[in-house]
Write a protein that holds these residues in place. Structure first.
Motif: not given
Length: 125
Positions: A2-6, A52-57, A68-74
């Motif tokens: 959600k944070r990425l989209e915001d 990580e708190g933003k659920e991006l990694v 660390y690694e990304p949790t969202v596709p590039e």
């Protein structure tokens, strides 16, 4: 996600994400070595914790190190960043973005580039 989209991601956080996308996985030290004008090690760790708190990694443990690694596709991250750019600088209008790219005062496009854009618009590429 959600944070990425915001659009809640800073310039430095985007730099870290770019590094993680390029490397696939990295420790804080490896990220720090790749950053332009790198901050301190603890600042890089703080950035990674924030992401990580933003659920991006996400992280895993490798001995005593966090990796660390990304949790969202590039592709999704790029699309979201582009939407944020359009909202910020082009009043939310993709047409205004394209118009600024095609402004002859800013740049000249080659015939080949124009053909590729036409194919993209027509959905042929």
């Amino acid at each position: 996600m959600k944070r990425l989209e915001d659009g809640q991601i800073s310039r430095r956080e985007r730099q870290v994400m770019d590094i993680l996308f390029r490397l696939g996985k990295a420790t804080a030290e490896e990220v720090m070595k790749e950053l332009p004008d790198p901050p301190s090690y603890s600042a890089v760790r703080a950035l990674l914790v924030t992401l990580e708190g933003k659920e991006l990694v996400k992280h895993s443990k490798d001995s005593r190190r966090y990796v660390y690694e990304p949790t969202v596709p590039e592709k999704k991250a790029k699309r979201t960043a582009l939407k944020q750019l359009i909202a910020t600088f082009f009043e939310g209008s993709p047409e205004k973005l394209v118009a600024s790219l095609l402004d002859p005062q800013d740049q000249k496009l080659s015939g080949e580039e124009i053909d590729r854009i036409r194919k993209l618009i027509d959905g042929k590429e």
